[in-house]
Scaffold this active site. Structure first.
Site, short mmCIF file in Angstrom:
data_model
loop_
_atom_site.label_atom_id
_atom_site.label_comp_id
_atom_site.label_asym_id
_atom_site.label_seq_id
_atom_site.Cartn_x
_atom_site.Cartn_y
_atom_site.Cartn_z
N ASP A 146 -13.90 -7.19 -50.40
CA ASP A 146 -14.07 -8.53 -50.99
C ASP A 146 -15.42 -8.58 -51.68
O ASP A 146 -16.14 -7.58 -51.74
CB ASP A 146 -13.91 -9.62 -49.91
CG ASP A 146 -13.26 -10.88 -50.49
OD1 ASP A 146 -13.80 -11.44 -51.47
OD2 ASP A 146 -12.20 -11.29 -49.98
N HIS A 217 -12.20 -10.96 -56.38
CA HIS A 217 -12.78 -10.63 -55.06
C HIS A 217 -13.36 -9.21 -55.06
O HIS A 217 -13.17 -8.46 -54.10
CB HIS A 217 -11.72 -10.78 -53.96
CG HIS A 217 -11.40 -12.23 -53.67
ND1 HIS A 217 -12.23 -13.04 -52.92
CD2 HIS A 217 -10.37 -13.02 -54.05
CE1 HIS A 217 -11.71 -14.25 -52.84
NE2 HIS A 217 -10.58 -14.27 -53.52
N GLU A 284 -6.95 -15.46 -56.56
CA GLU A 284 -8.18 -16.11 -56.97
C GLU A 284 -9.00 -15.26 -57.94
O GLU A 284 -10.14 -14.90 -57.66
CB GLU A 284 -9.02 -16.46 -55.71
CG GLU A 284 -8.29 -17.43 -54.81
CD GLU A 284 -9.05 -17.76 -53.52
OE1 GLU A 284 -8.95 -18.91 -53.07
OE2 GLU A 284 -9.72 -16.88 -52.97
#
Ligand code: ACM
Length: 514
Positions: A146, A217, A284
């Site tokens: 991440d 990420h 995302e």
């Protein structure tokens, strides 16, 4: 947890000789594979019989035998869950005469651990494998990369862990908190660690699904190898591993170099994880840098794509084809539906049920893990003494009433729901005790939902579940789990905000804020 009342249970004791070894007493337990059970209940089904002639566990497969052993542990009492036997060897212990025949509702019964935001050292992961095995879950999804950390050693790219596994400091609380923990944080699994984790899980009929999150990420990877980022938009060489939370604008550049780099990463990942599914994230990914990047725009034009969403889809499809050619299947978060989903790809439905419904209707396999129901980072009570007041309030009862298959699916579409998974994001869980607190006891409710064919949510017998939990808390105690007691957090589990500082309690019903 599946110690449901069993028809025909006769509470006469059967004496088992305690050999002093951990686990059900091998000398007294006969196990076998029964093809009739394989046919009728599948490889994970089992029949456990305790009678005058001893204990017999028949499984539809080896996994079924293993789950039958877990039920026997439950019948033997909480001490069976201790690491070391508390009784001297050769003492007799008893188990009731009983017949249990059981099989799971879902083939995918998972827990996701985010070991990227806060690293969980190897022994903690092995411990969690034991904990999920005791709850008859069979998938451990490891979120390995991440913005805040890269947690798996990749031999051909050593800077991923030399640089990407460490951050200078850490935001304390959610992203709007003014507080910092000024200690550096980091850690990673070597490839030997990963082999050990995978083998330990396999011995417990648990598949470890690795996640390498792309194209969002990814700031830890970009900090290690700045050429992976959008160098024509920002100075990626000045990026460090991210120290706070939220959705990060620094995403991978859609270049051939990036594709080759991640193929190299995934080649090593495939060598370590035999899992049929490999998770590539896909969630995302803000498109601002791609909008501003001449390189990304040229790629959109060259490929004849409509927009940046299709560019993300191109990224995912590339790795879908790449994994399929190597005999694996891609799974990703439900954003991978946007811009068109590659054939054969499966979806982790996290933003609610909608992504999973759309995917199932389009003929894709689905793992249901809606954040509104089974994100265990969300607080489990509204009280002021909850350790970190983030997200929705989701109680033990809420989780017990979670239904993985939405009613609007037809039976054929519902068959696309491979199963369900509880997700544990660790922004505010800096150690194992905090993880335990968030995960338990709710994982016991989740495990029952994942295994058993329960009635519709409103008709579920939560009072019955709670009364069975009395015995289960004793097992969790024996396992050394720092769970949240029904009466609320214990003194060391409370974490009031430092005086005068608000940790930012969200408005109930608002979206989660980490
Ligand atoms: C996710 O919670 N971003 C998958």
């Amino acid at each position: 947890m599946t110690d449901k009342p069993v028809p025909g249970l006769i509470p006469a004791p059967r004496h088992l000789t305690d050999t002093g070894r951990h686990g059900p007493y091998a000398d007294d337990v006969r196990t076998r594979i029964d093809p009739e059970l394989t046919e009728r209940l599948g490889p994970e089904g089992y029949r456990l019989t305790v009678g005058r002639c001893g204990v017999d566990i028949a499984g539809g497969g080896e996994a079924g035998v293993f789950w039958g052993r877990q039920t026997l542990r439950q019948l033997l009492g909480p001490d069976e869950f201790r690491k070391a036997p508390v009784r001297p060897p050769d003492r007799e212990r008893t188990v009731p005469y009983v017949t249990v025949e059981d099989a799971p509702r879902f083939a995918w019964r998972g827990l996701m651990l985010d070991v990227a935001r806060h690293f969980m050292p190897k022994d903690g992961v092995l411990r969690y494998i034991d904990l999920i095995a005791a709850h008859k879950l069979n998938v451990l999804h490891l979120h390995l990369t991440d913005d805040q950390g890269w947690r798996i050693g990749i031999e051909r790219y050593p800077r991923l862990t030399e640089v990407g596994a460490w951050r200078e400091r850490t935001k304390y609380g959610h992203r709007a908190s003014p507080l910092w923990d000024e200690r550096p944080h980091g850690g990673y699994y070597t490839q030997d660690d990963i082999r050990e984790i995978v083998a330990y899980a396999a011995g417990r009929h648990i598949t470890v699904v690795p996640e390498i999150d792309i194209p969002g990420h990814s700031q830890a990877a970009i900090a290690a190898y700045p050429e992976l980022g959008n160098t024509d938009v920002i100075d990626t060489a000045s990026l460090g591993v991210w120290t706070t939370w939220g959705i990060n604008p620094n995403v991978l550049a859609p270049t051939d170099n990036t594709l080759r780099f991640y193929e190299g990463v995934l080649e090593e990942v495939l060598g370590l994880f035999p899992s049929p599914f490999v998770h590539i994230g896909g969630d995302e990914c803000p498109k601002d840098q791609w909008k501003a990047s001449p390189t990304a725009q040229a790629r959109i034009k060259e490929l004849g794509l409509a927009d940046e969403d299709e560019l993300q889809s191109w990224f995912i499809r590339h790795f879908d084809r790449w994994l399929t050619a190597r005999g694996r299947r891609l799974i990703g978060w439900d954003e991978i539906l946007e811009g068109g989903l590659a054939e054969g790809a499966a979806v982790s439905s996290w933003r609610g049920y909608a992504g999973g419904i759309a995917a199932a209707r389009a003929g894709h396999d689905v793992v249901m893990c809606p954040e509104q129901q089974v994100y265990l980072d969300h607080r489990q009570a509204p009280g002021d003494d909850e350790p970190m007041p983030i997200g929705y309030v989701r109680t033990l009862e809420d989780v017990y009433r979670f239904e993985p298959v939405p009613p609007q699916l037809t039976p054929a579409e519902a068959a696309r729901v491979l199963g369900t998974q509880a997700n544990v994001w660790t922004e505010v869980m800096e150690n194992q005790q905090r993880v335990d607190y968030q995960v338990f006891p709710r994982l016991a409710a989740f495990a029952e939902v994942a295994w058993s064919a329960l009635p519709a949510p409103a008709e579920r017998d939560f009072a019955g579940f709670e009364s069975r939990m009395t015995a289960h808390y004793a097992r969790l105690d024996a396992l050394g789990v720092d769970y949240r007691p029904p009466s609320g957090p214990r003194p060391w589990q409370r974490r009031p905000a430092p005086e005068g500082v608000s940790l930012g309690r969200p408005i109930e019903g608002a979206p989660p804020i980490v």
